[in-house]
Design an enzyme around this catalytic site. Structure first.
Site, PDB file in Angstrom:
ATOM      1  CG  ASP A   1      86.175  57.187  45.575  1.00  0.00           C
ATOM      2  OD1 ASP A   1      86.169  57.247  44.335  1.00  0.00           O
ATOM      3  OD2 ASP A   1      86.588  58.119  46.292  1.00  0.00           O
TER       4      ASP A   1
ATOM      5  CG  HIS B   1      83.591  52.359  36.230  1.00  0.00           C
ATOM      6  ND1 HIS B   1      83.679  52.916  37.490  1.00  0.00           N
ATOM      7  CD2 HIS B   1      83.807  53.379  35.366  1.00  0.00           C
ATOM      8  CE1 HIS B   1      83.933  54.214  37.376  1.00  0.00           C
ATOM      9  NE2 HIS B   1      84.030  54.522  36.104  1.00  0.00           N
TER      10      HIS B   1
ATOM     11  NE  ARG C   1      87.481  57.649  34.871  1.00  0.00           N
ATOM     12  CZ  ARG C   1      87.639  57.856  36.170  1.00  0.00           C
ATOM     13  NH1 ARG C   1      88.828  58.022  36.685  1.00  0.00           N
ATOM     14  NH2 ARG C   1      86.594  57.894  36.974  1.00  0.00           N
TER      15      ARG C   1
ATOM     16  CG  ASN D   1      79.015  60.057  39.653  1.00  0.00           C
ATOM     17  OD1 ASN D   1      78.699  59.069  40.318  1.00  0.00           O
ATOM     18  ND2 ASN D   1      80.109  60.764  39.943  1.00  0.00           N
TER      19      ASN D   1
HETATM   20  C1  FPP Z   1      83.818  55.668  41.847  1.00  0.00           C
HETATM   21  O1  FPP Z   1      85.049  55.448  41.241  1.00  0.00           O
HETATM   22  C2  FPP Z   1      82.831  54.773  41.293  1.00  0.00           C
HETATM   23  C3  FPP Z   1      81.742  55.159  40.571  1.00  0.00           C
HETATM   24  C4  FPP Z   1      81.436  56.559  40.264  1.00  0.00           C
HETATM   25  C5  FPP Z   1      80.815  54.189  40.008  1.00  0.00           C
HETATM   26  C6  FPP Z   1      80.584  52.971  40.805  1.00  0.00           C
HETATM   27  C7  FPP Z   1      80.186  51.887  39.878  1.00  0.00           C
HETATM   28  C8  FPP Z   1      80.501  50.598  39.991  1.00  0.00           C
HETATM   29  C9  FPP Z   1      81.167  50.016  41.141  1.00  0.00           C
HETATM   30  C10 FPP Z   1      80.147  49.647  38.901  1.00  0.00           C
HETATM   31  C11 FPP Z   1      78.722  49.570  38.566  1.00  0.00           C
HETATM   32  C12 FPP Z   1      77.862  49.355  39.761  1.00  0.00           C
HETATM   33  C13 FPP Z   1      76.799  48.563  39.784  1.00  0.00           C
HETATM   34  C14 FPP Z   1      75.964  48.478  41.002  1.00  0.00           C
HETATM   35  C15 FPP Z   1      76.413  47.765  38.640  1.00  0.00           C
HETATM   36  P1  FPP Z   1      85.734  56.639  40.451  1.00  0.00           P
HETATM   37  O2  FPP Z   1      85.423  56.489  39.029  1.00  0.00           O
HETATM   38  O3  FPP Z   1      85.307  57.950  41.035  1.00  0.00           O
HETATM   39  O4  FPP Z   1      87.225  56.359  40.759  1.00  0.00           O
HETATM   40  P2  FPP Z   1      88.407  57.435  40.902  1.00  0.00           P
HETATM   41  O5  FPP Z   1      88.039  58.370  42.008  1.00  0.00           O
HETATM   42  O6  FPP Z   1      89.592  56.597  41.228  1.00  0.00           O
HETATM   43  O7  FPP Z   1      88.509  58.121  39.570  1.00  0.00           O
END
Ligand code: FPP
Length: 246
Positions: A25, A42, A38, A73
């Site tokens: 997260d 990622h 954003r 998501n």
């Molecule tokens: C949460 O951060 C993260 C995700 C929804 C996606 C996770 C993806 C990755 C780490 C990259 C791709 C993964 C792989 C395995 C290739 P958020 O966007 O919810 O962050 P926030 O809460 O700060 O907005």
């Protein structure tokens, strides 16, 4: 219960869990705090994925499950979804050598129905490529939801009952487990969540019944070997009772 102490020379006195799950997260928050879009969060998150995978494999973790994309998501803006799957496709090709060198066996944990054909193709190819690796199993939870996993399992159990292959009274915990997406994966001993949040967010609802929870204050792009070791140290301080008197 099944855990092993790793020697000081490897990484300090760490108790290495057999099975680890991570809710990655804070990519968006990290990007915002750095004045970036954003998606840059990622992107940086992939570096943290690589570090976590290689370090867990090196330390002897048997199974690692990473929450990369939840069923919820799908409600994000389409542009972010497209960019995330673009990163995922790149990861599935560019990280092949890392997976092979570390003898990691990849598994997809989640629903296939809504995944695009080109995503499925690369996912299946990476799963097939690594199928004979005897090291750590890496579950990528993509299009995954814990409730959805239970719903899918219940549907298959109901179908077995209707077909006369299963008596309702014979349904027990082992039956439910056998109908999870990957019943062979051990339940997580340790569940890590980054960005300071302390929620389960529909992740591995059945499997985390007795997982120890570690909340890391750092955002996922900042999560490295030191943060993983700290999580393992924290885990090593827990007394696990599994509802019993120790
Ligand atoms: C949460 O951060 C993260 C995700 C929804 C996606 C996770 C993806 C990755 C780490 C990259 C791709 C993964 C792989 C395995 C290739 P958020 O966007 O919810 O962050 P926030 O809460 O700060 O907005």
């Amino acid at each position: 219960m099944k855990e092993r102490a790793v020697s000081r020379s490897a990484a300090g006195d760490l108790v290495v869990p057999r099975s680890v799950a991570v809710i990655m997260d804070g990519n968006g928050r990290w990007a915002k705090s750095a004045g970036l879009e954003r998606i840059r969060g990622h992107e940086r998150g992939i570096d943290a994925v690589r570090t976590t995978v290689t370090e867990c494999a090196r330390l002897g973790v048997e199974a690692l499950v990473l929450y990369a994309f939840s069923e919820e998501n799908w409600q994000r803006p389409q542009r972010e979804i497209d960019l995330l799957f673009g990163l995922l496709k790149r990861f599935l090709v560019e990280e092949r050598d890392t997976l092979m060198q570390n003898r990691v066996r990849l598994l997809h944990v989640g629903r296939r129905q809504r995944l695009a054909p080109d995503v499925l193709e690369r996912l299946d190819a990476a799963v097939a490529l690594t199928a004979n690796n005897a090291g750590m199993r890496l579950g990528l939870a993509i299009a995954y939801g814990g409730r959805q996993e239970l719903v899918d399992g219940v549907q298959r159990i109901a179908a077995a009952v209707r077909a006369g292959r299963l008596e309702p009274a014979a349904i027990d915990e082992a039956t439910v487990r056998a109908h999870l997406y990957h019943p062979e994966l051990p339940d997580p001993d340790l569940l890590i969540r980054t960005a300071g949040e302390q929620r389960i967010s529909n992740f591995l609802l059945w499997q985390t019944s007795y997982a120890e929870f570690h909340a890391c204050a750092k955002c996922w792009p900042e999560f490295g070997a030191a943060e993983l070791h700290e999580a393992f140290r924290d885990y090593g301080r827990r007394t696990r009772k599994f509802g019993k008197v120790p």
